[in-house]
Design a protein around this motif. Structure first.
Motif, mmCIF file in Angstrom:
data_model
loop_
_atom_site.group_PDB
_atom_site.id
_atom_site.type_symbol
_atom_site.label_atom_id
_atom_site.label_comp_id
_atom_site.label_asym_id
_atom_site.label_seq_id
_atom_site.Cartn_x
_atom_site.Cartn_y
_atom_site.Cartn_z
ATOM 1 N N GLY A 1 25.845 4.893 20.720
ATOM 2 C CA GLY A 1 27.178 4.341 20.980
ATOM 3 C C GLY A 1 27.842 4.942 22.208
ATOM 4 O O GLY A 1 28.243 4.207 23.125
ATOM 5 N N PRO A 2 27.970 6.281 22.295
ATOM 6 C CA PRO A 2 28.610 6.880 23.464
ATOM 7 C C PRO A 2 27.883 6.616 24.777
ATOM 8 O O PRO A 2 28.533 6.467 25.823
ATOM 9 N N VAL A 3 26.547 6.571 24.747
ATOM 10 C CA VAL A 3 25.778 6.450 25.999
ATOM 11 C C VAL A 3 25.554 4.999 26.401
ATOM 12 O O VAL A 3 25.522 4.681 27.598
ATOM 13 N N TRP A 4 25.420 4.109 25.454
ATOM 14 C CA TRP A 4 25.093 2.724 25.778
ATOM 15 C C TRP A 4 26.258 1.750 25.637
ATOM 16 O O TRP A 4 26.233 0.660 26.213
ATOM 17 N N GLN B 1 30.007 0.853 38.410
ATOM 18 C CA GLN B 1 30.826 2.045 38.202
ATOM 19 C C GLN B 1 30.668 2.561 36.775
ATOM 20 O O GLN B 1 30.517 3.761 36.545
ATOM 21 N N LEU B 2 30.699 1.656 35.812
ATOM 22 C CA LEU B 2 30.539 2.058 34.416
ATOM 23 C C LEU B 2 29.195 2.741 34.184
ATOM 24 O O LEU B 2 29.090 3.685 33.407
ATOM 25 N N ASP B 3 28.175 2.266 34.884
ATOM 26 C CA ASP B 3 26.831 2.812 34.693
ATOM 27 C C ASP B 3 26.721 4.248 35.190
ATOM 28 O O ASP B 3 25.779 4.961 34.854
ATOM 29 N N ARG B 4 27.684 4.700 36.021
ATOM 30 C CA ARG B 4 27.668 6.086 36.501
ATOM 31 C C ARG B 4 28.136 7.064 35.420
ATOM 32 O O ARG B 4 27.918 8.263 35.539
ATOM 33 N N ALA C 1 23.514 -9.175 29.339
ATOM 34 C CA ALA C 1 22.576 -8.178 29.842
ATOM 35 C C ALA C 1 22.580 -6.987 28.899
ATOM 36 O O ALA C 1 23.641 -6.541 28.449
ATOM 37 N N GLY C 2 21.374 -6.498 28.588
ATOM 38 C CA GLY C 2 21.266 -5.293 27.775
ATOM 39 C C GLY C 2 21.331 -4.057 28.651
ATOM 40 O O GLY C 2 21.770 -4.102 29.797
ATOM 41 N N VAL C 3 20.871 -2.941 28.122
ATOM 42 C CA VAL C 3 20.963 -1.682 28.861
ATOM 43 C C VAL C 3 19.861 -1.603 29.911
ATOM 44 O O VAL C 3 18.780 -2.178 29.765
ATOM 45 N N SER C 4 20.135 -0.859 30.974
ATOM 46 C CA SER C 4 19.204 -0.714 32.085
ATOM 47 C C SER C 4 18.216 0.417 31.815
ATOM 48 O O SER C 4 18.334 1.168 30.838
ATOM 49 N N ARG D 1 27.756 0.156 28.666
ATOM 50 C CA ARG D 1 26.784 -0.475 29.563
ATOM 51 C C ARG D 1 26.389 -1.887 29.117
ATOM 52 O O ARG D 1 25.677 -2.580 29.849
ATOM 53 N N LEU D 2 26.812 -2.293 27.946
ATOM 54 C CA LEU D 2 26.494 -3.633 27.459
ATOM 55 C C LEU D 2 27.346 -4.672 28.180
ATOM 56 O O LEU D 2 28.511 -4.430 28.491
ATOM 57 N N VAL D 3 26.746 -5.829 28.437
ATOM 58 C CA VAL D 3 27.473 -6.923 29.108
ATOM 59 C C VAL D 3 27.421 -8.142 28.185
ATOM 60 O O VAL D 3 26.453 -8.899 28.185
#
Length: 330
Positions: free
Chosen positions: A290-293, A177-180, A254-257, A296-298
């Protein structure tokens, strides 16, 4: 045709200046009713014009809903609002099919998702099942009810809010959901002058009183112009190295997709265009990381807070060399 946004085609300085003027007028309109930092307004306008969704994390009473309504007003769009509660159903958002006894046929009754701007207040206070009702529409711009796809209006933006402090009785958004969401933003407290103005003005201007700057077709043309903005290979390589560094970070599970890397590049083009430039610079990338990634960080500890993400991404930015100015336009 309106001269606000030039027709799509090869990017040139005139196209960029027309687009920058449109952004400036939209930002001025939003700024008249939403008292937040100009940098935040530019970011949310970038997300909207790019076709991305925004997650606003802030305390109650910071103007999140006013900002979303102002955004709809300057683009001449419709706005609907959903207040999330634990008993909210997916059909309360997407709509429902009802049998009409008079016509003896099933009829689809659209939900609030059928708007240009959908405000989802306190999204983490509704159940995961209801949260997932937004997955399809945020990605594919349609909802499927009883096997029939119903497209939503264009442009379409979800502005979801959540309180990062009061987490009792909430359901954290899953990674899918966050990735959307293209961006996660925080409005923060207004400056002293802005807060004094709000305190003195008992009847502030309503977002609905703002004049539209662009209509839906012009927003689409703006997006087409942004696709022509130059993204030099060294800057692409810079984004790639930043993404790879997040995937090797020792404090991240996990890093960014790949989707996150693509989203950053798309947003950077629009961000540069908003500044009247025909090319993307590493500074555009750094402003958007910062705003885009961030969301998405885990991390190893679980879902990253905005503060933790900022620290981790600052480390990543410090470790990856920045391309030189002479490389940005090649």
């Amino acid at each position: 045709m309106s001269t606000t946004v030039a027709e799509a085609g090869a990017i040139n300085g005139e196209d960029a200046m027309l687009a920058a003027d449109a952004f400036a007028r939209m930002a001025a309109g939003v700024g008249r009713v939403a008292h937040c930092a100009p940098a935040t307004v530019r970011l949310i306008l970038t997300a909207f014009a790019t076709g991305g969704h925004v997650l606003l994390e802030d305390l109650p009473g910071m103007g999140k809903t006013t900002l979303a309504r102002a955004l709809a007003a300057v683009t001449g769009g419709s706005v609907r609002r959903v207040q999330c509660t634990p008993d909210l159903l997916p059909s309360d958002i997407t709509g429902v099919t009802i049998f009409n006894e008079r016509t003896r046929e099933f009829e689809f009754h659209p939900g609030p998702v059928f708007a240009n701007v959908l405000i989802v207040d306190e999204i983490n206070r509704t159940s995961p099942k209801t949260q997932s009702a937004l997955l399809e529409v945020m990605q594919e711009r349609q909802v499927t009810v009883d096997g029939t796809a119903h497209p939503v209006p264009r442009p379409f933006l979800v502005v979801a809010t959540q309180n990062p402090v009061d987490l009792e009785g909430t359901f954290p958004l899953p990674e899918a959901q966050l990735d959307r969401f293209l961006m996660r933003l925080s409005l923060g407290y207004p400056g002293e002058e802005a807060e004094l103005s709000l305190m003195r003005n008992a009847a502030p201007a309503a977002p609905e009183t703002l004049d539209p700057v662009l209509d839906g077709s012009e927003v689409a043309r703006l997006n087409a112009v942004a696709e022509q903005v130059i993204f030099a290979d060294p800057v692409y390589d810079y984004v790639l190295r930043l993404a790879q560094r997040t995937r090797r970070h020792t404090r991240l599970r996990a890093g960014v997709s790949m989707r996150a890397s693509i989203a950053l590049c798309r947003a950077a083009r629009m961000y540069a265009l908003a500044d009247g430039r025909v090319y993307v610079t590493p500074d555009d990338v750094r402003a958007l990381v910062g705003p885009v990634w961030g969301h998405r960080l885990v991390p190893l500890s679980g879902i990253a807070t905005a503060e933790e993400s900022a620290v981790l991404l600052d480390e990543v930015l410090a470790e990856v060399p920045v391309p030189g100015p002479h490389e940005n336009r090649r």
